[in-house]
Design an enzyme around this catalytic site. Sequence first.
Site, PDB file in Angstrom:
ATOM      1  N   LYS A 121      26.331  -4.168   6.247  1.00 48.07           N
ATOM      2  CA  LYS A 121      26.626  -3.874   7.642  1.00 48.07           C
ATOM      3  C   LYS A 121      28.003  -4.449   7.997  1.00 48.07           C
ATOM      4  O   LYS A 121      28.311  -5.586   7.674  1.00 48.07           O
ATOM      5  CB  LYS A 121      25.563  -4.481   8.559  1.00 48.07           C
ATOM      6  N   THR A 139      15.032  -5.601   9.544  1.00 50.90           N
ATOM      7  CA  THR A 139      14.255  -6.791   9.192  1.00 50.90           C
ATOM      8  C   THR A 139      12.993  -6.810  10.057  1.00 50.90           C
ATOM      9  O   THR A 139      11.909  -7.184   9.601  1.00 50.90           O
ATOM     10  CB  THR A 139      15.083  -8.075   9.450  1.00 50.90           C
ATOM     11  N   ARG A 173       0.836  -1.213   0.000  1.00 50.09           N
ATOM     12  CA  ARG A 173       0.000   0.000   0.000  1.00 50.09           C
ATOM     13  C   ARG A 173       0.869   1.262   0.000  1.00 50.09           C
ATOM     14  O   ARG A 173       0.539   2.253  -0.640  1.00 50.09           O
ATOM     15  CB  ARG A 173      -0.918   0.003   1.218  1.00 50.09           C
ATOM     16  N   HIS A 190      17.775 -11.144   1.649  1.00 53.95           N
ATOM     17  CA  HIS A 190      17.834 -10.036   2.613  1.00 53.95           C
ATOM     18  C   HIS A 190      16.491  -9.307   2.619  1.00 53.95           C
ATOM     19  O   HIS A 190      15.858  -9.131   1.580  1.00 53.95           O
ATOM     20  CB  HIS A 190      18.960  -9.069   2.235  1.00 53.95           C
ATOM     21  N   LYS A 227      33.108   3.037  24.304  1.00 54.66           N
ATOM     22  CA  LYS A 227      33.068   3.792  25.562  1.00 54.66           C
ATOM     23  C   LYS A 227      34.494   4.206  25.944  1.00 54.66           C
ATOM     24  O   LYS A 227      35.294   3.383  26.360  1.00 54.66           O
ATOM     25  CB  LYS A 227      32.457   2.933  26.674  1.00 54.66           C
TER      26      LYS A 227
END
Length: 539
Positions: free
Chosen positions: A525, A335, A216, A237, A439
């Site tokens: 990625k 995903t 849609r 994928h 960090k």
Amino acid sequence: MSKQAHILHGEGELIAELDFSVGQLLLRQLTIHNTSLAQIDAHTGKEQTFKYILDTSRKLAIYLQKEGLKVNDAVAVCSENNLEFCIPVCATFYLGAIVCPLNPLYSKGELKHALTISKPKYIFISAVALNNMISIFKELHWSPRVLLLNDYGNTDIPWMSMCKAISSISDDNIDNFQAVPVDINNHVTAILCSSGTTGLAKGVMWTDKNITTIIRMYISNSDLANVMSLALLPFFHAYSFALLVIRLIGGSSCIVLSRFEEELFLRSVEKYKIEYLAVVPPIMVFLAKHPLVDKYDLSSVKRIWCGAAPLSEEIQKAVAKRLNISEIKQGYGLTETTLAVLRFPENTAAKFGSVGILVPGVSAKVIPLGEYETDKTLGPNCEGELCFKGDLIMKGYYNDEKSTRATIDKDGWLHTGDVGYYDEEGCFYVVDRIKELIKYKGYQVPPAELEAILLTYSGIKDAAVIGIPNEETGELPMAFVVKQDGANVREKDIIQYVNERVSNPKRLRGGVKFVDSIPKTPSGKILRRVLRHMLKSKL
């Protein structure tokens, strides 16, 4: 602060809800498209019409039905991109069974893990997946049946002698075939593997409602109507699988590439005058930096959509300038969100660096990092975790209630694990993954920011950044760098280049390591866990 403060809602209208299952919709639309061109194999030039896909998939569906395949049984398709990939996909949708697309280049362990999630009754494989399947087949305790996407000739493997190629299946009585009705809102129609960047993949459940909602959206925006596109991204994928279904239902043609070959990719764009490219960041880096690009006429390209991983503003601008394209847009989705929940609509100017605005029917909020069941929401320009809600959100992880509860809270909000923010105009920006933030002395350092800077250095072809453990500071940012061919690049020059452009905590104190390639998922990625493992094994 009230619960509703700083909750954003996607604006715009979609066409009326589709009261069809995905299978019913496919049967209807493929019949309408009839003898129109559906697909061309970029490697061989072979063509396929929608009528061929319709007839072959109906024959296969009747065969599977006779063999006992039922509603909610799983069917895996383990293959690279090819013209046959969509045949078992359509047949499975018709029967109300569950499509499970799988990466044929998985390691043996990954393939066994992915198959064990859904335990498919049938597994369709290509030649690329054959050796892996042979090596693990005896370990699949539920004894699935294997079918071939193509006829590969004689084989001396005992269980393979029972395999059929889909081209050998025949049934004359296909015109009366009907798709099986299902509960559209709740029926699981596909299980896709999550990207597995931080651990083993999980099975993401898509419902018929999830898929008809994206139909849609795309039909409303006419993004892919009557446009020749390039099917380069792997069909297993989520991003490309969704586009495959949209194309079959919308009736647009595509050129299918089974793998990325630099010259074939460029030649296909030139030969078929491709107007629309759906790509991932590594392809954008190629378009921005590779000398081959200048040897081909890419002037037909009017629009580029980039998704699946963060794209730096610098690379986006470089491609826009090199190809003279004004419409380069990012989208953002997982995903777990079926397709993009953030994107810039057609005929809307994109902001460089932004992944877009909310699509219609989806809500979003940004919450403080480290909080889960919280009513706190952050306002514009405040970084936190991105959360989404709406008809695009997955049903959950298959047979994994614990992971589902850790991702979708009691109010239905999907917690993405991504750090980002939105500006005063509702444009969203993604900073990095929560689990990937480095960090340093309590400061949070986003690897994606450093990678974007590294890619602007002329001698660098590709780059990735991870944090390496340090007793005094927690972690130190370290770069893995792939040099451009023939480039004379030195570690100290790269460190100086980056350090001049970032605040003190973000400096490359962990140094630079030169590598031949950056490990990535098929969608682009960066696999930081692989880089960490490489580093540990070297140490």
